[in-house]
Design a protein around this motif. Structure first.
Motif, PDB file in Angstrom:
ATOM      1  N   THR A 108       0.836  -1.196   0.000  1.00 29.11           N
ATOM      2  CA  THR A 108       0.000   0.000   0.000  1.00 29.11           C
ATOM      3  C   THR A 108       0.871   1.246   0.000  1.00 29.11           C
ATOM      4  O   THR A 108       1.971   1.257   0.549  1.00 29.11           O
ATOM      5  N   LYS A 109       0.333   2.272  -0.617  1.00 27.73           N
ATOM      6  CA  LYS A 109       1.051   3.551  -0.678  1.00 27.73           C
ATOM      7  C   LYS A 109       1.048   4.202   0.692  1.00 27.73           C
ATOM      8  O   LYS A 109       0.095   4.066   1.459  1.00 27.73           O
ATOM      9  N   HIS A 110       2.092   4.942   0.948  1.00 29.49           N
ATOM     10  CA  HIS A 110       2.149   5.716   2.175  1.00 29.49           C
ATOM     11  C   HIS A 110       1.051   6.774   2.119  1.00 29.49           C
ATOM     12  O   HIS A 110       0.781   7.348   1.069  1.00 29.49           O
ATOM     13  N   LYS A 111       0.429   7.035   3.237  1.00 27.76           N
ATOM     14  CA  LYS A 111      -0.700   7.963   3.304  1.00 27.76           C
ATOM     15  C   LYS A 111      -0.362   9.356   2.757  1.00 27.76           C
ATOM     16  O   LYS A 111      -1.195   9.996   2.115  1.00 27.76           O
ATOM     17  N   ILE A 112       0.858   9.821   2.986  1.00 25.73           N
ATOM     18  CA  ILE A 112       1.205  11.178   2.557  1.00 25.73           C
ATOM     19  C   ILE A 112       1.164  11.325   1.029  1.00 25.73           C
ATOM     20  O   ILE A 112       0.901  12.400   0.523  1.00 25.73           O
ATOM     21  N   GLU A 152      11.871  12.827  -1.955  1.00 25.78           N
ATOM     22  CA  GLU A 152      11.561  14.204  -2.374  1.00 25.78           C
ATOM     23  C   GLU A 152      10.770  14.934  -1.278  1.00 25.78           C
ATOM     24  O   GLU A 152      11.050  16.089  -0.970  1.00 25.78           O
ATOM     25  N   ILE A 153       9.804  14.245  -0.695  1.00 26.90           N
ATOM     26  CA  ILE A 153       9.000  14.845   0.372  1.00 26.90           C
ATOM     27  C   ILE A 153       9.897  15.198   1.558  1.00 26.90           C
ATOM     28  O   ILE A 153       9.808  16.299   2.118  1.00 26.90           O
ATOM     29  N   SER A 180      -1.602  21.029  -1.029  1.00 27.00           N
ATOM     30  CA  SER A 180      -2.185  22.274  -0.514  1.00 27.00           C
ATOM     31  C   SER A 180      -2.630  22.146   0.947  1.00 27.00           C
ATOM     32  O   SER A 180      -2.759  23.151   1.639  1.00 27.00           O
ATOM     33  N   SER A 181      -2.854  20.918   1.432  1.00 31.97           N
ATOM     34  CA  SER A 181      -3.246  20.751   2.839  1.00 31.97           C
ATOM     35  C   SER A 181      -2.035  20.858   3.770  1.00 31.97           C
ATOM     36  O   SER A 181      -2.183  21.175   4.951  1.00 31.97           O
ATOM     37  N   VAL A 182      -0.835  20.605   3.254  1.00 31.45           N
ATOM     38  CA  VAL A 182       0.381  20.661   4.068  1.00 31.45           C
ATOM     39  C   VAL A 182       1.101  22.003   3.900  1.00 31.45           C
ATOM     40  O   VAL A 182       1.737  22.496   4.836  1.00 31.45           O
ATOM     41  N   TYR A 183       0.968  22.598   2.735  1.00 33.92           N
ATOM     42  CA  TYR A 183       1.641  23.865   2.423  1.00 33.92           C
ATOM     43  C   TYR A 183       1.445  24.939   3.508  1.00 33.92           C
ATOM     44  O   TYR A 183       2.432  25.560   3.923  1.00 33.92           O
ATOM     45  N   PRO A 184       0.211  25.170   4.007  1.00 30.84           N
ATOM     46  CA  PRO A 184       0.052  26.191   5.055  1.00 30.84           C
ATOM     47  C   PRO A 184       0.878  25.896   6.309  1.00 30.84           C
ATOM     48  O   PRO A 184       1.307  26.818   7.004  1.00 30.84           O
ATOM     49  N   HIS A 185       1.126  24.616   6.574  1.00 30.89           N
ATOM     50  CA  HIS A 185       1.943  24.238   7.730  1.00 30.89           C
ATOM     51  C   HIS A 185       3.409  24.604   7.494  1.00 30.89           C
ATOM     52  O   HIS A 185       4.109  25.018   8.424  1.00 30.89           O
TER      53      HIS A 185
END
Length: 118
Positions: A2-6, A93-94, A12-17
């Protein structure tokens, strides 16, 4: 496997953080955007389009115009793992991006963050 959740989370949901983390330490959204552009090759307009489309992380990196070859100079530990030892390309990359945002928040000079003069 399974793919990692991230991978399926929207960038765009992480960018503001990322921006909040930088601003909390006296840095700017412009600096965050500069780091993202340096890493991925997205122009400001392209970055904003990706944010608006709510592109997931996997697509965000797969669609990047030009991943910076100097990103291989990014070394160190993020989330308890050495970024240079991560074998899965998208996760690496992440984590590169996480590491650069951490360096910004820790007050490192932009030219060092962007691996200039290396």
């Amino acid at each position: 496997m399974t793919k990692h959740k991230i991978y399926t989370m929207s960038f765009s949901s992480v960018y503001p953080h990322y921006v909040a983390k930088a601003e909390k330490k006296g840095r700017t959204k412009t600096e965050v955007d500069e780091i993202i552009s340096w890493l991925t090759g997205y122009s400001q307009e392209e970055l904003e389009a990706q944010l608006e489309k709510q592109t997931d992380f996997e697509t965000f990196f797969a669609s990047a115009p030009e991943l910076n070859p100097s990103r291989a100079l990014i070394k160190g530990v993020i989330c308890g793992v050495r970024v240079e030892d991560i074998e899965e390309p998208t996760m690496q990359e992440i984590r590169y991006m996480d590491k650069l945002i951490d360096e910004l928040a820790k007050g490192k000079a932009m030219e060092k963050i962007l691996r200039k003069n290396n």
